[in-house]
Design an enzyme around this catalytic site. Structure first.
Site, mmCIF file in Angstrom:
data_model
loop_
_atom_site.group_PDB
_atom_site.id
_atom_site.type_symbol
_atom_site.label_atom_id
_atom_site.label_comp_id
_atom_site.label_asym_id
_atom_site.label_seq_id
_atom_site.Cartn_x
_atom_site.Cartn_y
_atom_site.Cartn_z
ATOM 1 N N HIS A 223 0.819 -1.210 0.000
ATOM 2 C CA HIS A 223 0.000 0.000 0.000
ATOM 3 C C HIS A 223 0.856 1.264 0.000
ATOM 4 C CE1 HIS A 223 -3.261 2.621 1.933
ATOM 5 N NE2 HIS A 223 -3.851 2.128 0.861
ATOM 6 N N LYS A 225 3.218 4.418 -1.135
ATOM 7 C CA LYS A 225 3.331 5.340 -2.261
ATOM 8 C C LYS A 225 4.644 6.088 -2.111
ATOM 9 C CE LYS A 225 -1.340 5.165 -1.293
ATOM 10 N NZ LYS A 225 -1.787 4.046 -0.502
ATOM 11 N N ASP A 230 16.721 11.076 -7.874
ATOM 12 C CA ASP A 230 18.160 11.357 -7.717
ATOM 13 C C ASP A 230 18.655 11.231 -6.279
ATOM 14 O OD1 ASP A 230 18.371 11.844 -10.436
ATOM 15 O OD2 ASP A 230 18.024 14.001 -10.222
ATOM 16 N N HIS A 398 -9.152 11.249 2.462
ATOM 17 C CA HIS A 398 -8.281 10.091 2.285
ATOM 18 C C HIS A 398 -6.917 10.279 2.931
ATOM 19 C CE1 HIS A 398 -5.924 7.083 -0.213
ATOM 20 N NE2 HIS A 398 -6.971 6.363 0.139
ATOM 21 N N LYS A 400 -3.796 10.655 5.593
ATOM 22 C CA LYS A 400 -3.384 9.908 6.781
ATOM 23 C C LYS A 400 -2.358 10.760 7.525
ATOM 24 C CE LYS A 400 -3.878 6.854 3.088
ATOM 25 N NZ LYS A 400 -5.267 6.501 3.171
ATOM 26 N N ASP A 405 0.991 16.948 19.794
ATOM 27 C CA ASP A 405 1.321 18.183 20.509
ATOM 28 C C ASP A 405 1.681 19.279 19.509
ATOM 29 O OD1 ASP A 405 0.786 16.876 22.883
ATOM 30 O OD2 ASP A 405 2.859 16.271 23.202
#
Length: 480
Positions: A223, A225, A230, A398, A400, A405
């Protein structure tokens, strides 16, 4: 006219029930958690007509042969490649966000086998246009190599832009590597990957078995991404490749998601996560050693946290538990799916009891019916425990993000659900820096302006049939 005799189906029905009982026994013996074992065993024994086929695809929560092979490959890779070394966190007096618990950093370092590294620059990329504009610009200016890894890639307008950019890289002598999940990209036409290969891009699918794509194993998906250019710029977050991530898919649009761009020494650690996946899929190391990076003036401390089902511990769940335990004043989380395990839910409740401002932002729109219904019931339980729950109204949420704090924020691919905790390969990047935390806070405050806080009434006002649906959906929480 001959009438159909239902008794002719008796042998078939008896066979289905027998197979259901056999599968229930298999679930009890092989499912990783007791909750998952109970959910599968009860449903297979009582409703085999509905659950036998899904169990074939989703039921295997323990894949010992794969786990052992993956661990062996990773250990071999760390001997052959330049693996990041664990390091103790720097003295608290030497880093600006000294209020963040050094014990939590030591835990993260041991948990993820990645060091906390200083001298980075991290910026948020809010939504698809900013994310893919930055990614495509970086690829266009690549000089040495480009690494691309996504869970979902569509052969649509955005996917074709990415394909053309990678082919153009290869045409000018830049090495390009493209890794895609075999199940996440099940509808990606072979012509797409063939065009990449013909253009000089090294392409490979990620599968639980290296020799063939295992279509009967929907668990253990990659899952992550990741894009690295470079060895200088890395991109991590929630976006996949498709026009829906640009907000072009009603009724989920506008799509709300967040990526980050990382520069500095942490880029090499992000690249190593890709290298592990590439080595498993191809049994070869990618020819792209990252160059040494000079520390950036921004002085951000970053810790890369790769997690997956081959880990010796439940790394993703433990990462969230420790991040929640580290909060002293505030813990804000955004997630598309709220299906926490008992350890994470207990940590959230304890955070409320010690006076932490715990807020969780979830979508008001659904993309998966069963997950949405289970999330609604978990939201009700969370509210009863004093956790504030907000629904994002404009479009599908969508992103995450975890804000701890005023000093730390983690952004990546992991959802607050059991699939991320135990069944998927994920990556999160924890950044410890007051300036970056303030940037994330400002982003989330804008999002909170577009939410509605829900109360116990959302569940209590639901029709009886929907309440039953919620409870049935929660039975499948170990695999959601």
């Amino acid at each position: 006219m001959q009438h159909f005799d239902w008794s002719d189906l008796a042998p078939l029905l008896a066979l289905i029930h027998v197979l259901g009982l056999i599968a229930a026994c298999h679930a009890i013996l092989n499912t990783r958690t007791s909750q998952g074992a109970i959910a599968w065993a009860v449903s297979l024994a009582t409703m085999p007509y509905l659950t036998l086929v899904p169990y074939l695809f989703l039921g295997r929560s323990k894949f010992a042969g794969y786990v052992d092979a993956r661990r062996l490959r990773n250990e071999t890779l760390r001997e052959r490649a330049h693996a990041p070394e664990r390091a103790a966190p720097p003295p608290s007096s030497s880093w600006p966000a000294y209020e963040f618990d050094p014990r939590a950093i030591r835990t993260f370092v041991q948990l993820g086998a990645m060091p906390l590294v200083p001298g980075n620059s991290v910026r948020t990329l809010v939504n698809g246009e900013a994310t893919f504009a930055a990614i495509l610009d970086a690829i266009e200016h690549a000089r040495s190599y480009v690494i691309v890894q996504f869970f979902i890639v569509r052969a649509d307008a955005l996917g074709n832009l990415l394909k053309d950019a990678l082919v153009a890289c290869a045409a000018r002598g830049v090495r390009a590597f493209f890794l895609y999940d075999s199940i996440g990209c099940f509808d990606l036409p072979s012509s797409y990957t063939a065009a990449l290969s013909a253009g000089g891009v090294t392409v490979h699918p990620f599968a639980t078995r290296r020799l063939f794509v295992n279509r009967f194993q929907l668990n253990f998906r990659n899952h992550r991404k990741i894009v690295v250019v470079d060895g200088e710029r890395a991109f991590v977050g929630g976006h996949n490749v498709g026009v829906e991530y640009l907000g072009a898919k009603p009724p989920l649009s506008p799509w709300r998601d967040t990526h980050i761009e990382v520069r500095g020494p942490a880029v090499a650690n992000i690249q190593f996560v890709f290298t592990e996946d590439w080595y498993w899929a191809t049994q070869r190391l990618p020819d792209c050693e990252p160059p040494p990076q000079k520390p950036h003036d921004d002085g951000m401390f970053c810790l890369v946290m790769p997690t997956g089902p081959a880990d010796r511990q439940e790394t993703c769940s433990l990462f969230f538990v420790e991040a929640i335990n580290a909060a002293r004043k505030r813990l804000w989380i955004t997630t598309p799916y709220l299906v926490p395990d008992e350890a994470v839910f207990a940590a959230l409740r304890l955070a409320v009891l010690r006076g932490v401002d715990v807020r969780i932002m979830i979508p008001a729109r659904r993309d998966h019916y069963v997950v949405f219904e289970a999330s609604t019931l978990y939201a009700f339980d969370a509210i009863r425990a004093g956790i504030r729950i907000f629904r994002y109204k404009p479009g599908f949420l969508h992103q995450k993000v975890v804000l701890i704090d005023d000093v730390a924020a983690a952004i990546g691919s992991a959802n607050l659900d059991n699939r991320s905790f135990r069944l998927n390969f994920e990556i999160m990047v924890l950044t410890v820096h007051r300036g970056f935390a303030a940037e994330v806070e400002a982003m989330l405050l804008r999002d909170f302006d577009d939410t509605v806080e829900i109360d116990r009434g959302e569940y209590r006002r639901a029709p009886a049939l929907r309440k039953i649906t919620m409870h049935l959906a929660r039975l499948f929480s170990p695999i959601l």
